[in-house]
Design a protein around this motif. Sequence first.
Motif, short mmCIF file in Angstrom:
data_model
loop_
_atom_site.label_atom_id
_atom_site.label_comp_id
_atom_site.label_asym_id
_atom_site.label_seq_id
_atom_site.Cartn_x
_atom_site.Cartn_y
_atom_site.Cartn_z
N SER A 136 7.30 2.91 -37.07
CA SER A 136 7.79 3.92 -38.01
C SER A 136 7.56 5.31 -37.44
N HIS A 137 8.38 6.26 -37.89
CA HIS A 137 8.27 7.63 -37.39
C HIS A 137 6.91 8.23 -37.71
N SER A 138 6.40 7.98 -38.91
CA SER A 138 5.09 8.52 -39.31
C SER A 138 3.96 7.91 -38.48
N ALA A 139 4.06 6.60 -38.21
CA ALA A 139 3.05 5.94 -37.38
C ALA A 139 3.10 6.46 -35.95
N CYS A 140 4.31 6.75 -35.47
CA CYS A 140 4.50 7.28 -34.12
C CYS A 140 3.89 8.68 -34.00
N ILE A 141 4.10 9.51 -35.02
CA ILE A 141 3.52 10.85 -35.05
C ILE A 141 1.99 10.77 -35.04
N THR A 142 1.46 9.85 -35.84
CA THR A 142 -0.01 9.67 -35.92
C THR A 142 -0.57 9.22 -34.58
N GLN A 143 0.12 8.27 -33.94
CA GLN A 143 -0.32 7.78 -32.63
C GLN A 143 -0.30 8.90 -31.60
N ALA A 144 0.76 9.71 -31.59
CA ALA A 144 0.88 10.83 -30.66
C ALA A 144 -0.26 11.82 -30.87
N PHE A 145 -0.55 12.12 -32.13
CA PHE A 145 -1.64 13.06 -32.45
C PHE A 145 -2.98 12.55 -31.91
N LEU A 146 -3.28 11.27 -32.15
CA LEU A 146 -4.55 10.69 -31.72
C LEU A 146 -4.66 10.62 -30.19
N ILE A 147 -3.55 10.28 -29.54
CA ILE A 147 -3.56 10.19 -28.08
C ILE A 147 -3.79 11.57 -27.46
N HIS A 148 -3.12 12.59 -27.99
CA HIS A 148 -3.32 13.95 -27.46
C HIS A 148 -4.70 14.49 -27.82
N LEU A 149 -5.22 14.09 -28.97
CA LEU A 149 -6.58 14.48 -29.36
C LEU A 149 -7.59 13.89 -28.37
N TYR A 150 -7.35 12.65 -27.98
CA TYR A 150 -8.19 11.97 -26.97
C TYR A 150 -8.10 12.67 -25.62
N GLY A 151 -6.89 12.96 -25.17
CA GLY A 151 -6.70 13.58 -23.86
C GLY A 151 -7.33 14.96 -23.77
N THR A 152 -7.08 15.79 -24.78
CA THR A 152 -7.64 17.14 -24.80
C THR A 152 -9.15 17.08 -24.94
N GLY A 153 -9.63 16.18 -25.80
CA GLY A 153 -11.07 16.02 -25.99
C GLY A 153 -11.77 15.67 -24.69
N ILE A 163 14.91 14.17 -36.24
CA ILE A 163 15.28 13.49 -35.00
C ILE A 163 16.72 13.00 -35.07
N CYS A 164 17.36 12.92 -33.89
CA CYS A 164 18.74 12.43 -33.83
C CYS A 164 18.85 11.21 -32.92
N ARG A 165 17.71 10.77 -32.37
CA ARG A 165 17.69 9.56 -31.54
C ARG A 165 16.51 8.71 -32.00
N THR A 166 16.50 7.45 -31.58
CA THR A 166 15.43 6.55 -32.04
C THR A 166 14.74 5.79 -30.91
N ASN A 167 15.14 6.01 -29.67
CA ASN A 167 14.55 5.26 -28.55
C ASN A 167 13.49 6.09 -27.83
N ILE A 168 12.24 5.66 -27.94
CA ILE A 168 11.12 6.31 -27.25
C ILE A 168 11.12 5.85 -25.80
N VAL A 169 10.93 6.79 -24.87
CA VAL A 169 11.03 6.46 -23.44
C VAL A 169 9.71 5.99 -22.83
N ASP A 170 8.67 5.84 -23.65
CA ASP A 170 7.35 5.43 -23.16
C ASP A 170 6.85 4.18 -23.87
N LEU A 171 5.72 3.66 -23.37
CA LEU A 171 5.09 2.50 -24.01
C LEU A 171 4.40 2.88 -25.31
N CYS A 172 4.12 4.17 -25.47
CA CYS A 172 3.48 4.65 -26.69
C CYS A 172 4.08 6.01 -27.06
N CYS A 173 3.73 6.49 -28.23
CA CYS A 173 4.28 7.76 -28.70
C CYS A 173 3.45 8.94 -28.19
#
Length: 313
Positions: free
Chosen positions: A92-109, A167-177
């Motif tokens: 889902s788009h909301s789950a994808c946004i949440t995953q992206a936030f957590l992954i970037h939080l991890y990387g920056t942290g 968004i106007c597309r639905t295909n993510i180009v990575d294994l994760c968001c």
Amino acid sequence: MSKNASYMDLLTLVPLGISATYIYPVFLLATLTYLIIVFCNLCVLSTIAVSKNLHKPMFMLLFNLSISDMLGTTSFFPHLLYSIVTQNRVISHSACITQAFLIHLYGTGNLLILSAMAYDRYIAICCPLRYNAIMSPKKVIMIIFLIWVINFSMMVTLILLLTRFKICRTNIVDLCCTNPSLTKLICEDTRINNYYGLFTIVLLQGGSLSIIAYTYAQILRTCVMTNHPDARKKAFQTCGTHLVVFLIFQINTAFTLITHRIQSASPYIRIVLGMSILLFPPFLDPIIYGLKTTELKRSLVMFLTRNICSSKL
């Protein structure tokens, strides 16, 4: 209209490309990897928490590094494991946004914590007589607090800039968001997002690299000038461990971000690099620090031995 909105709420990640024969072996391998990462990091967290001799600046920062590693791993692996078994790459788009936030939080942290650890080693080796005054418990807590506040603030801003678009597309180009992969789903003008993304890359990647370069140049100079071989050996061992961890993370992150901005870059290279960021640091950090840091290694063995013996009784 509601049907189209519902359609756009479901995104599709890159297929895993696993044949039916290998689904369960791959699932078992991925599950084992995730459990090892969680176990090793929990061991580090528990050992530092219960061992009073480890309540020092270096280990307090390492404690937060393990928290950050667990955050990154847990944001990625559960959905990956589900995808392997079901072969369903929809999210889902909301789950994808949440995953992206957590992954970037991890990387920056991780970048901020590793930079703080480099500063700690610099003070310990170059200014040993002033170490307790500069790296007092109160100041270390303040540094850790600032790390998470800066991290959270920057990533919330990043995600808020992203969520203002449809968004106007639905295909993510990575294994994760991630932020770059989600930005590619937008058909509107994303220049502000790009400028902010470049700003964060320069600030975080460039800032952490500058801190590491300066502190290690000073540490190297101090080690070369010292007349105590044992102290020199200990300093090189401790700093070498930290430098290896930092370079693994920094190089992978930098190349992953670069490949997102180069249209001709191979998507397979980008996927492999992106996967390595979420796999290797959380897997290697507790092992490297656990084996190379004598105090932690000794306390970890005592902690595990005590708990194993108590469970047998």
